[in-house]
Design a protein around this motif. Structure first.
Motif, mmCIF file in Angstrom:
data_model
loop_
_atom_site.group_PDB
_atom_site.id
_atom_site.type_symbol
_atom_site.label_atom_id
_atom_site.label_comp_id
_atom_site.label_asym_id
_atom_site.label_seq_id
_atom_site.Cartn_x
_atom_site.Cartn_y
_atom_site.Cartn_z
ATOM 1 N N SER A 230 -5.397 0.619 -5.322
ATOM 2 C CA SER A 230 -6.225 1.403 -5.104
ATOM 3 C C SER A 230 -7.244 1.870 -5.835
ATOM 4 O O SER A 230 -8.776 1.588 -4.976
ATOM 5 N N LYS A 231 -7.549 2.821 -6.043
ATOM 6 C CA LYS A 231 -8.120 3.208 -6.580
ATOM 7 C C LYS A 231 -8.605 2.906 -8.430
ATOM 8 O O LYS A 231 -9.763 2.177 -8.277
ATOM 9 N N GLY B 297 1.065 -1.303 0.160
ATOM 10 C CA GLY B 297 0.100 -0.319 0.177
ATOM 11 C C GLY B 297 0.710 0.867 -0.175
ATOM 12 O O GLY B 297 1.704 1.236 0.395
ATOM 13 N N SER B 298 0.214 2.333 -0.089
ATOM 14 C CA SER B 298 1.124 3.713 -0.668
ATOM 15 C C SER B 298 1.604 4.247 1.605
ATOM 16 O O SER B 298 2.907 4.793 1.303
ATOM 17 N N ASP B 299 0.649 3.383 2.030
ATOM 18 C CA ASP B 299 1.168 3.570 3.513
ATOM 19 C C ASP B 299 2.543 2.922 3.346
ATOM 20 O O ASP B 299 3.043 3.634 4.458
ATOM 21 N N ASP C 87 1.948 13.210 -3.903
ATOM 22 C CA ASP C 87 1.152 11.650 -4.055
ATOM 23 C C ASP C 87 0.034 11.831 -5.035
ATOM 24 O O ASP C 87 -0.994 12.992 -4.556
ATOM 25 N N ARG D 185 -3.009 -4.203 -1.515
ATOM 26 C CA ARG D 185 -2.779 -3.783 -1.048
ATOM 27 C C ARG D 185 -1.275 -3.419 -2.021
ATOM 28 O O ARG D 185 -0.293 -4.332 -1.533
ATOM 29 N N TYR E 97 -4.126 14.157 2.815
ATOM 30 C CA TYR E 97 -4.385 12.807 3.754
ATOM 31 C C TYR E 97 -3.891 12.434 4.871
ATOM 32 O O TYR E 97 -3.472 12.877 5.109
ATOM 33 N N THR F 21 -1.298 4.644 -6.332
ATOM 34 C CA THR F 21 -1.479 3.553 -6.192
ATOM 35 C C THR F 21 -2.720 2.330 -6.775
ATOM 36 O O THR F 21 -3.167 2.793 -8.082
ATOM 37 N N ASN G 77 -7.347 14.618 -1.152
ATOM 38 C CA ASN G 77 -7.841 14.101 -0.511
ATOM 39 C C ASN G 77 -7.971 15.174 0.515
ATOM 40 O O ASN G 77 -7.302 14.745 1.237
ATOM 41 N N ALA H 246 -2.437 9.207 -5.879
ATOM 42 C CA ALA H 246 -3.303 8.422 -5.721
ATOM 43 C C ALA H 246 -4.927 8.501 -6.962
ATOM 44 O O ALA H 246 -4.705 6.865 -7.763
ATOM 45 N N TYR H 247 -5.097 9.658 -6.766
ATOM 46 C CA TYR H 247 -6.110 9.761 -7.781
ATOM 47 C C TYR H 247 -5.971 10.538 -9.218
ATOM 48 O O TYR H 247 -7.153 10.765 -9.808
ATOM 49 N N CYS I 194 -0.520 16.059 -2.015
ATOM 50 C CA CYS I 194 -2.188 15.813 -2.441
ATOM 51 C C CYS I 194 -2.935 15.525 -3.322
ATOM 52 O O CYS I 194 -3.158 17.375 -3.486
HETATM 53 N N1 PMP Z 1 -2.979 8.448 -0.813
HETATM 54 C C1 PMP Z 1 -4.185 8.637 -0.945
HETATM 55 C C2 PMP Z 1 -4.120 10.471 -1.048
HETATM 56 C C3 PMP Z 1 -5.769 8.043 -0.632
HETATM 57 O O1 PMP Z 1 -6.718 9.092 -0.063
HETATM 58 C C4 PMP Z 1 -5.144 7.197 0.242
HETATM 59 C C5 PMP Z 1 -6.066 5.920 0.849
HETATM 60 N N2 PMP Z 1 -7.204 6.657 0.605
HETATM 61 C C6 PMP Z 1 -3.847 7.071 -0.391
HETATM 62 C C7 PMP Z 1 -3.313 6.906 0.047
HETATM 63 C C8 PMP Z 1 -3.633 5.181 0.825
HETATM 64 O O2 PMP Z 1 -3.601 4.322 -0.495
HETATM 65 P P1 PMP Z 1 -3.101 2.666 -0.575
HETATM 66 O O3 PMP Z 1 -4.338 1.959 -0.351
HETATM 67 O O4 PMP Z 1 -2.529 2.751 -1.718
HETATM 68 O O5 PMP Z 1 -2.478 2.558 0.778
#
Ligand code: PMP
Length: 347
Positions: A208-209, A79-81, A179, A217, A106, A206, A154, A181-182, A150
């Motif tokens: 994830s989206k 995951g990005s985390d 970041d 993950r 975020y 990621t 988010n 992610a979106y 970001c």
């Molecule tokens: N970055 C942003 C801006 C997010 O909103 C989120 C998840 N809500 C993440 C990272 C987390 O991504 P991942 O599922 O890859 O941990």
């Protein structure tokens, strides 16, 4: 200007990384007695009795084709985390260094900082949700290691002005993490192609989206080879499990379906924006470059609870600075969106 070696924590600069069995043996062999695995198998039909590739080269090669970035510029995290946490552990001295975030944003940039005992400085976004460059600059001192940006952000859903991000990249001698992610839901260009221009840039994305694989993950960081080497030095040896590697490889073969989903989600986002705007309960909808909408409603707490009672969960962001009175609503399936609109219509 940017000097990676100076930015690193002393203990990480000196670190001799763990060398796994799979790191040490490279080549052809039939008998693997080097890693204390169970050679007999496992209860699963697909065994998983062997350790996975520590550097996930097949996944990185597939990603390299999709993203147009060489594999040695890619780090994969759980995951990005994990991509976030490793930067703290590699670059930020607990109790001494600091980072800057641009809230509302975020939450994990801050939580991960606190876990690592790193100070967080806050350059709150301007009223139009853009970067406050003057405030940002004032917060930087010699112990500032990372600026987190970001974009799309988010929970505000907008993209940051590209020129503003470039100003930060050109003037801040520490790491600038963008970041994304979106990013797939946005009309804006990714920063991923700018890595050669900015040695201090880390771009995060990621699976994830847009890829629809939040359960796998798999987070990605794109950066210079030097920064990727730091990531690889600090990460747990087998941070991406075999099942995730196999499934990600499979998913990466089907970019057409992902592009179809992105188009469908963006169309529904625009449709929802129109339909939500017509409801008396909705006061304002912020423009979105993401797969969610930030919606100001008449009474956020009451609307949130009302939706919950109907079995619909959204995110209450009404206590977050600059998001007072707002709910964050993910774009769902056509049927889920319809249920939400009908419920809100009856509020
Ligand atoms: N970055 C942003 C801006 C997010 O909103 C989120 C998840 N809500 C993440 C990272 C987390 O991504 P991942 O599922 O890859 O941990």
């Amino acid at each position: 200007m940017f000097q990676l070696d100076k930015l690193l924590r002393d203990n990480i600069r000196k670190l001799v990384p763990y060398s796994s069995a799979r790191d040490e043996f490279k080549g052809e062999a039939q008998v693997f007695l080097d890693a204390n695995e169970n050679s007999l198998g496992s209860p699963l039909t697909r065994w998983y009795n062997r350790y996975p590739d520590p550097l996930q080269w097949k996944v990185k090669e597939a990603l390299s084709r999709v993203k147009g970035i060489a594999p040695q510029h890619i780090f994969l995290g759980n995951g990005s985390d994990e991509c976030i946490d490793i930067l703290y552990r590699a670059f930020c001295e607990p109790g001494k260094d600091n980072v800057i975030i641009n809230p509302p944003t975020y939450g994990m940039y801050e939580v991960s900082a606190h876990i690592n005992d790193v100070e967080v400085r806050r350059a709150t976004l301007l009223d139009d949700f853009q970067l406050d460059l003057v405030h940002l600059e004032n917060l930087v001192d010699e112990n500032t290691k990372i600026i987190w940006i970001c974009s799309p952000n988010n929970p505000t859903a907008n993209s940051m002005n590209r020129q503003d991000v470039e100003v930060v990249l050109n003037n801040f001698p520490g790491l600038v993490v963008v970041d994304e992610a979106y990013i797939n839901f946005s009309r804006h260009r990714s920063f991923i192609q700018e890595l050669t221009d900015y040695p201090n840039l880390v771009v995060m994305q990621t699976m994830s989206k847009a890829w629809g694989l939040a359960g796998l993950r798999l987070g990605m960081a794109f950066a210079s080879e030097a920064i990727i080497n730091v990531y690889n030095k600090v990460k747990p040896p087998y941070n991406i499990n075999q099942a995730t590697q196999e499934l990600a490889l499979k998913a990466l073969e089907d970019t057409d379906q992902v592009n179809d989903m992105i188009r469908a989600l963006v169309t529904m986002r625009e449709q929802m924006t129109i339909e939500l705007a017509a409801l008396p309960v909705v006061k304002k909808i912020y423009p979105s470059d993401a797969n969610f909408l930030l919606v100001k409603v008449t009474d956020a707490k009451a609307v949130y609870q009302y939706l919950l009672n109907k079995g619909i969960v959204v995110r209450d962001r009404s206590k977050v600075e600059l998001c007072e009175g707002c709910l964050r609503i993910t774009v769902g399936t056509a049927s889920e969106n319809r249920q939400l609109l009908e419920a809100l219509g009856q509020f």
